[in-house]
Design a protein around this motif. Sequence first.
Motif, PDB file in Angstrom:
ATOM      1  N   ALA A 144       0.831  -1.205   0.000  1.00  0.00           N
ATOM      2  CA  ALA A 144       0.000   0.000   0.000  1.00  0.00           C
ATOM      3  C   ALA A 144       0.862   1.250   0.000  1.00  0.00           C
ATOM      4  N   ARG A 145       1.945   1.231   0.735  1.00  0.00           N
ATOM      5  CA  ARG A 145       2.838   2.390   0.763  1.00  0.00           C
ATOM      6  C   ARG A 145       3.500   2.608  -0.602  1.00  0.00           C
ATOM      7  N   ASN A 146       3.814   1.529  -1.300  1.00  0.00           N
ATOM      8  CA  ASN A 146       4.361   1.673  -2.654  1.00  0.00           C
ATOM      9  C   ASN A 146       3.365   2.381  -3.569  1.00  0.00           C
ATOM     10  N   GLU A 147       2.101   1.978  -3.500  1.00  0.00           N
ATOM     11  CA  GLU A 147       1.083   2.635  -4.315  1.00  0.00           C
ATOM     12  C   GLU A 147       0.980   4.119  -3.965  1.00  0.00           C
ATOM     13  N   GLN A 148       1.004   4.415  -2.668  1.00  0.00           N
ATOM     14  CA  GLN A 148       0.878   5.808  -2.248  1.00  0.00           C
ATOM     15  C   GLN A 148       2.048   6.654  -2.732  1.00  0.00           C
ATOM     16  N   ARG A 149       3.215   6.070  -2.779  1.00  0.00           N
ATOM     17  CA  ARG A 149       4.384   6.846  -3.198  1.00  0.00           C
ATOM     18  C   ARG A 149       4.439   7.043  -4.706  1.00  0.00           C
ATOM     19  N   TRP A 150       4.107   5.991  -5.468  1.00  0.00           N
ATOM     20  CA  TRP A 150       4.441   5.992  -6.891  1.00  0.00           C
ATOM     21  C   TRP A 150       3.251   6.141  -7.844  1.00  0.00           C
ATOM     22  N   LEU A 151       2.080   5.675  -7.453  1.00  0.00           N
ATOM     23  CA  LEU A 151       1.032   5.489  -8.454  1.00  0.00           C
ATOM     24  C   LEU A 151       0.486   6.807  -8.995  1.00  0.00           C
ATOM     25  N   GLY A 152       0.452   7.859  -8.193  1.00  0.00           N
ATOM     26  CA  GLY A 152      -0.063   9.125  -8.685  1.00  0.00           C
ATOM     27  C   GLY A 152       0.705   9.640  -9.887  1.00  0.00           C
ATOM     28  N   PRO A 173      -3.316  -0.816  12.368  1.00  0.00           N
ATOM     29  CA  PRO A 173      -1.874  -0.574  12.489  1.00  0.00           C
ATOM     30  C   PRO A 173      -1.155  -0.049  11.254  1.00  0.00           C
ATOM     31  N   TRP A 174      -1.832   0.097  10.100  1.00  0.00           N
ATOM     32  CA  TRP A 174      -1.115   0.374   8.865  1.00  0.00           C
ATOM     33  C   TRP A 174      -1.676   1.600   8.144  1.00  0.00           C
ATOM     34  N   HIS A 175      -0.925   2.058   7.138  1.00  0.00           N
ATOM     35  CA  HIS A 175      -1.411   3.112   6.272  1.00  0.00           C
ATOM     36  C   HIS A 175      -2.481   2.553   5.323  1.00  0.00           C
ATOM     37  N   TRP A 176      -3.389   3.417   4.921  1.00  0.00           N
ATOM     38  CA  TRP A 176      -4.509   3.015   4.072  1.00  0.00           C
ATOM     39  C   TRP A 176      -4.824   4.174   3.129  1.00  0.00           C
ATOM     40  N   SER A 177      -5.697   3.934   2.154  1.00  0.00           N
ATOM     41  CA  SER A 177      -5.918   4.925   1.107  1.00  0.00           C
ATOM     42  C   SER A 177      -7.400   5.098   0.802  1.00  0.00           C
ATOM     43  N   VAL A 178      -7.738   6.306   0.383  1.00  0.00           N
ATOM     44  CA  VAL A 178      -9.012   6.586  -0.270  1.00  0.00           C
ATOM     45  C   VAL A 178      -8.706   6.758  -1.758  1.00  0.00           C
ATOM     46  N   VAL A 179      -9.405   6.013  -2.598  1.00  0.00           N
ATOM     47  CA  VAL A 179      -9.110   5.971  -4.029  1.00  0.00           C
ATOM     48  C   VAL A 179     -10.378   6.243  -4.826  1.00  0.00           C
ATOM     49  N   PRO A 180     -10.247   6.577  -6.104  1.00  0.00           N
ATOM     50  CA  PRO A 180     -11.449   6.747  -6.927  1.00  0.00           C
ATOM     51  C   PRO A 180     -12.200   5.426  -7.088  1.00  0.00           C
ATOM     52  N   TRP A 181     -13.509   5.516  -7.196  1.00  0.00           N
ATOM     53  CA  TRP A 181     -14.349   4.372  -7.508  1.00  0.00           C
ATOM     54  C   TRP A 181     -14.658   4.377  -8.999  1.00  0.00           C
ATOM     55  N   SER A 182     -14.524   3.237  -9.664  1.00  0.00           N
ATOM     56  CA  SER A 182     -14.848   3.111 -11.086  1.00  0.00           C
ATOM     57  C   SER A 182     -15.991   2.121 -11.250  1.00  0.00           C
ATOM     58  N   GLU A 183     -16.946   2.472 -12.076  1.00  0.00           N
ATOM     59  CA  GLU A 183     -18.078   1.594 -12.346  1.00  0.00           C
ATOM     60  C   GLU A 183     -17.710   0.546 -13.390  1.00  0.00           C
ATOM     61  N   GLY A 184     -18.317  -0.615 -13.278  1.00  0.00           N
ATOM     62  CA  GLY A 184     -18.102  -1.687 -14.231  1.00  0.00           C
ATOM     63  C   GLY A 184     -18.046  -3.024 -13.518  1.00  0.00           C
ATOM     64  N   ARG A 185     -17.681  -4.048 -14.245  1.00  0.00           N
ATOM     65  CA  ARG A 185     -17.458  -5.357 -13.630  1.00  0.00           C
ATOM     66  C   ARG A 185     -16.138  -5.901 -14.126  1.00  0.00           C
ATOM     67  N   THR A 186     -15.544  -6.794 -13.353  1.00  0.00           N
ATOM     68  CA  THR A 186     -14.228  -7.288 -13.724  1.00  0.00           C
ATOM     69  C   THR A 186     -14.305  -8.125 -14.995  1.00  0.00           C
ATOM     70  N   ALA A 187     -13.206  -8.140 -15.716  1.00  0.00           N
ATOM     71  CA  ALA A 187     -13.141  -8.953 -16.927  1.00  0.00           C
ATOM     72  C   ALA A 187     -13.314 -10.426 -16.625  1.00  0.00           C
TER      73      ALA A 187
END
Length: 304
Positions: free
Chosen positions: A63-71, A95-109
């Motif tokens: 999760a921390r990797n996503e927070q650092r790099w994905l933007g 105990p850990w870092h967490w994120s609020v992210v955009p929600w996307s509509e659809g269904r998984t492939a």
Amino acid sequence: MNIPEAEVDITPGLVRRLLADQHPDLAGLPLTPVANGWDNTILRLGDALAVRLPRRERAAALARNEQRWLGAIAARLGTPVPAPVRVGAPGRDYPWHWSVVPWSEGRTAAEVPVAGRDVLAAPLADFVVRLHVPAPAEAPANPFRGVPLAARSAGFHRRLEAADPPRRELLAGLWDGLAAAPAWSGPPLWLHGDLHPANLLVSPDEDGLAAVLDFGDLTAGDPATDLAVAWMLFGPAGRAAFRARVDAAGTVDAHVWDRARAWALLFGVLLSAHSDDAPTLAAIGAHTLDQVVLEEDTAEVDHG
């Protein structure tokens, strides 16, 4: 191989308390549990957001990797991804870092019949070409993704023996042949690391790619790891279209598809072991192995 047990009981009440402490402007929005995955619990927050929380310690670093790099990476992809819009810290018995992210509509492939997935060939090829650019030296390390196939051979054979799938000897021979392909000699490229049908969101009208999900395995290395999706997602027609569009970009080497097929074989064996606790993953694994073997059978007919 079972989905790991959660190490923290993540309830809507806990998440709402975290939001109230750290992002109080969001705390009053409706909160709905959506999924408990391998690494994360996801709750929808209002209409446009989701909360993504690691459910075990190993996933906290991801999760921390996503927070650092994905933007920064998201800006060039041309496809929605869950780049954090808010970051949460440990607190309230979590105990850990967490994120609020955009929600996307659809269904998984994974929920779409294979014949209906061909519409993803062009946008997914464009996505991987835009993603696969040289990564900085400090990009997250991942010993299980993007590495030379030789580093995965012993593990593959152990998994194969334990799973004992149909045509096991054929699969073992296929791996040994494909894994002998020359290794990637270019610079380490940014990789999604876990690009399979359950992490691809199809638009609500099922005519395109709505989002690419779950960058927890984000790393750098051989692009063949991600290109295994050609066998994991598509049948022959979609795979041919996807491969042709990637090839046209001129960003891969001559042996990338042999290595990608080996990665698909590895992922197929890993995922097919989930028949009891995660039938969706098991179905992806079975489809992947079928497609890898189908290509071998077709090649034998062509050369016959």
